[in-house]
Write a protein that holds these residues in place. Structure first.
Motif, PDB file in Angstrom:
ATOM      1  N   TRP A 259       0.814  -1.206   0.000  1.00  0.00           N
ATOM      2  CA  TRP A 259       0.000   0.000   0.000  1.00  0.00           C
ATOM      3  C   TRP A 259       0.851   1.262   0.000  1.00  0.00           C
ATOM      4  CZ3 TRP A 259       0.512   3.620   3.742  1.00  0.00           C
ATOM      5  CH2 TRP A 259       1.068   3.225   4.967  1.00  0.00           C
ATOM      6  N   LEU A 260       2.018   1.216   0.661  1.00  0.00           N
ATOM      7  CA  LEU A 260       2.874   2.402   0.731  1.00  0.00           C
ATOM      8  C   LEU A 260       3.394   2.763  -0.660  1.00  0.00           C
ATOM      9  CD1 LEU A 260       4.305   4.619   2.301  1.00  0.00           C
ATOM     10  CD2 LEU A 260       6.137   3.003   2.781  1.00  0.00           C
ATOM     11  N   LYS A 261       3.821   1.765  -1.415  1.00  0.00           N
ATOM     12  CA  LYS A 261       4.296   1.999  -2.782  1.00  0.00           C
ATOM     13  C   LYS A 261       3.160   2.554  -3.637  1.00  0.00           C
ATOM     14  CE  LYS A 261       7.152   1.114  -6.399  1.00  0.00           C
ATOM     15  NZ  LYS A 261       7.132   2.335  -7.138  1.00  0.00           N
ATOM     16  N   GLU A 262       1.976   1.964  -3.501  1.00  0.00           N
ATOM     17  CA  GLU A 262       0.814   2.463  -4.253  1.00  0.00           C
ATOM     18  C   GLU A 262       0.524   3.912  -3.900  1.00  0.00           C
ATOM     19  OE1 GLU A 262      -2.883   0.400  -4.732  1.00  0.00           O
ATOM     20  OE2 GLU A 262      -1.850  -1.530  -4.620  1.00  0.00           O
ATOM     21  N   TYR A 263       0.586   4.236  -2.615  1.00  0.00           N
ATOM     22  CA  TYR A 263       0.323   5.602  -2.164  1.00  0.00           C
ATOM     23  C   TYR A 263       1.356   6.562  -2.751  1.00  0.00           C
ATOM     24  CZ  TYR A 263      -0.306   9.666   0.823  1.00  0.00           C
ATOM     25  OH  TYR A 263      -0.514  10.943   1.274  1.00  0.00           O
ATOM     26  N   GLN A 264       2.625   6.190  -2.681  1.00  0.00           N
ATOM     27  CA  GLN A 264       3.686   7.055  -3.209  1.00  0.00           C
ATOM     28  C   GLN A 264       3.544   7.227  -4.727  1.00  0.00           C
ATOM     29  OE1 GLN A 264       6.982   4.892  -1.462  1.00  0.00           O
ATOM     30  NE2 GLN A 264       7.227   6.453   0.120  1.00  0.00           N
ATOM     31  N   ASP A 265       3.226   6.155  -5.438  1.00  0.00           N
ATOM     32  CA  ASP A 265       3.012   6.246  -6.885  1.00  0.00           C
ATOM     33  C   ASP A 265       1.826   7.154  -7.206  1.00  0.00           C
ATOM     34  OD1 ASP A 265       5.143   4.530  -7.261  1.00  0.00           O
ATOM     35  OD2 ASP A 265       3.892   2.770  -7.728  1.00  0.00           O
ATOM     36  N   LEU A 266       0.763   7.018  -6.432  1.00  0.00           N
ATOM     37  CA  LEU A 266      -0.431   7.832  -6.627  1.00  0.00           C
ATOM     38  C   LEU A 266      -0.123   9.306  -6.410  1.00  0.00           C
ATOM     39  CD1 LEU A 266      -3.430   7.434  -7.252  1.00  0.00           C
ATOM     40  CD2 LEU A 266      -3.826   7.089  -4.821  1.00  0.00           C
ATOM     41  N   ARG A 267       0.628   9.619  -5.360  1.00  0.00           N
ATOM     42  CA  ARG A 267       1.001  11.014  -5.086  1.00  0.00           C
ATOM     43  C   ARG A 267       1.845  11.584  -6.230  1.00  0.00           C
ATOM     44  NH1 ARG A 267      -1.435  14.009  -1.360  1.00  0.00           N
ATOM     45  NH2 ARG A 267       0.420  15.255  -1.564  1.00  0.00           N
ATOM     46  N   GLU A 268       2.752  10.766  -6.745  1.00  0.00           N
ATOM     47  CA  GLU A 268       3.600  11.198  -7.858  1.00  0.00           C
ATOM     48  C   GLU A 268       2.768  11.461  -9.108  1.00  0.00           C
ATOM     49  OE1 GLU A 268       6.973   8.962 -10.337  1.00  0.00           O
ATOM     50  OE2 GLU A 268       7.449   9.146  -8.200  1.00  0.00           O
ATOM     51  N   GLU A 269       1.820  10.572  -9.394  1.00  0.00           N
ATOM     52  CA  GLU A 269       0.932  10.768 -10.546  1.00  0.00           C
ATOM     53  C   GLU A 269       0.114  12.045 -10.395  1.00  0.00           C
ATOM     54  OE1 GLU A 269      -1.351   7.367 -12.272  1.00  0.00           O
ATOM     55  OE2 GLU A 269      -0.391   6.276 -10.631  1.00  0.00           O
ATOM     56  N   MET A 270      -0.381  12.289  -9.188  1.00  0.00           N
ATOM     57  CA  MET A 270      -1.186  13.479  -8.953  1.00  0.00           C
ATOM     58  C   MET A 270      -0.368  14.753  -9.136  1.00  0.00           C
ATOM     59  SD  MET A 270      -3.479  11.963  -5.804  1.00  0.00           S
ATOM     60  CE  MET A 270      -3.686  13.522  -5.028  1.00  0.00           C
TER      61      MET A 270
ATOM     62  N   HIS B 226      -7.626   1.350   8.628  1.00  0.00           N
ATOM     63  CA  HIS B 226      -8.159   0.136   9.248  1.00  0.00           C
ATOM     64  C   HIS B 226      -7.081  -0.896   9.556  1.00  0.00           C
ATOM     65  CE1 HIS B 226     -12.279   1.422   8.696  1.00  0.00           C
ATOM     66  NE2 HIS B 226     -12.018   1.701   7.435  1.00  0.00           N
ATOM     67  N   PHE B 227      -5.865  -0.676   9.060  1.00  0.00           N
ATOM     68  CA  PHE B 227      -4.788  -1.642   9.270  1.00  0.00           C
ATOM     69  C   PHE B 227      -4.357  -1.656  10.724  1.00  0.00           C
ATOM     70  CE2 PHE B 227      -3.018  -1.403   4.645  1.00  0.00           C
ATOM     71  CZ  PHE B 227      -4.133  -2.078   4.207  1.00  0.00           C
ATOM     72  N   LYS B 228      -3.971  -2.822  11.177  1.00  0.00           N
ATOM     73  CA  LYS B 228      -3.502  -2.997  12.543  1.00  0.00           C
ATOM     74  C   LYS B 228      -1.978  -3.095  12.549  1.00  0.00           C
ATOM     75  CE  LYS B 228      -7.712  -3.580  14.109  1.00  0.00           C
ATOM     76  NZ  LYS B 228      -8.444  -2.405  13.900  1.00  0.00           N
ATOM     77  N   GLY B 229      -1.404  -2.951  13.705  1.00  0.00           N
ATOM     78  CA  GLY B 229       0.022  -3.158  13.873  1.00  0.00           C
ATOM     79  C   GLY B 229       0.813  -1.867  13.903  1.00  0.00           C
ATOM     80  N   LEU B 230       1.843  -1.883  14.720  1.00  0.00           N
ATOM     81  CA  LEU B 230       2.702  -0.714  14.893  1.00  0.00           C
ATOM     82  C   LEU B 230       3.382  -0.308  13.588  1.00  0.00           C
ATOM     83  CD1 LEU B 230       3.941   1.379  16.783  1.00  0.00           C
ATOM     84  CD2 LEU B 230       5.737  -0.294  17.337  1.00  0.00           C
ATOM     85  N   GLU B 231       3.808  -1.308  12.798  1.00  0.00           N
ATOM     86  CA  GLU B 231       4.509  -1.004  11.545  1.00  0.00           C
ATOM     87  C   GLU B 231       3.645  -0.167  10.604  1.00  0.00           C
ATOM     88  OE1 GLU B 231       4.235  -4.130  12.754  1.00  0.00           O
ATOM     89  OE2 GLU B 231       6.288  -4.807  13.133  1.00  0.00           O
ATOM     90  N   ASN B 232       2.405  -0.617  10.410  1.00  0.00           N
ATOM     91  CA  ASN B 232       1.506   0.130   9.525  1.00  0.00           C
ATOM     92  C   ASN B 232       1.193   1.510  10.081  1.00  0.00           C
ATOM     93  OD1 ASN B 232       0.966  -1.539   7.203  1.00  0.00           O
ATOM     94  ND2 ASN B 232      -0.039  -2.952   8.600  1.00  0.00           N
ATOM     95  N   LEU B 233       1.070   1.603  11.392  1.00  0.00           N
ATOM     96  CA  LEU B 233       0.790   2.891  12.030  1.00  0.00           C
ATOM     97  C   LEU B 233       1.960   3.859  11.820  1.00  0.00           C
ATOM     98  CD1 LEU B 233      -1.448   4.219  13.587  1.00  0.00           C
ATOM     99  CD2 LEU B 233      -0.484   3.316  15.688  1.00  0.00           C
TER     100      LEU B 233
END
Length: 133
Positions: free
Chosen positions: A7-18, A82-89
């Motif tokens: 999801w992080l890669k998707e988010y970064q790619d999306l921000r770059e596209e925008m 909605h993701f759980k876990g310290l890493e995702n947070l």
């Protein structure tokens, strides 16, 4: 495990596209202004096949596409919430909310060093996953 942080890669790619779309819109609007009354190209004849003849529709298409990307970004942010876990947070707070590792540590009640170590571990995992692809 490879999909865990996808999801992080998707988010970064999306921000770059925008950002690219915003730049294209700004550039096209600037060019369109040159062709409008009072612009330095306003007296130049436009043919139906020229790029200038299609600028307004191109700008509208770019704006629609940007709107779609913005909706996708909102949906992704909701999903990540909605993701759980310290890493995702940690990833959400750092890369979506723009917080520093110090701010994250303070907000979550962990030591700064623990968050720094956890973040470094996450980044190393992501780099390892990317190198395997």
């Amino acid at each position: 495990c490879a999909i865990k942080y996808h999801w992080l890669k998707e988010y970064q790619d999306l921000r770059e596209e925008m950002e690219t779309l915003r730049w294209k819109i700004e550039k096209s609007e600037s060019e369109l202004n040159r062709w409008m009354i009072g612009g330095d190209l306003s007296k130049v004849r436009i043919t139906k096949d020229s790029r200038a003849a299609h600028l307004e529709s191109e700008i509208e298409k770019l704006k629609c596409y940007l709107g779609e990307k913005e909706l996708a970004e909102e949906a992704l942010i909701i999903m990540v919430g909605h993701f759980k876990g310290l890493e995702n947070l940690i990833l959400k707070m750092k890369y979506i909310e723009g917080k520093t590792l110090k701010e994250i540590a303070d907000e979550l009640g962990y030591s700064y060093q623990h968050i720094v170590n956890k973040h470094a571990s996450i980044i190393n995992t992501i780099k390892l996953i990317e190198s395997i692809k």
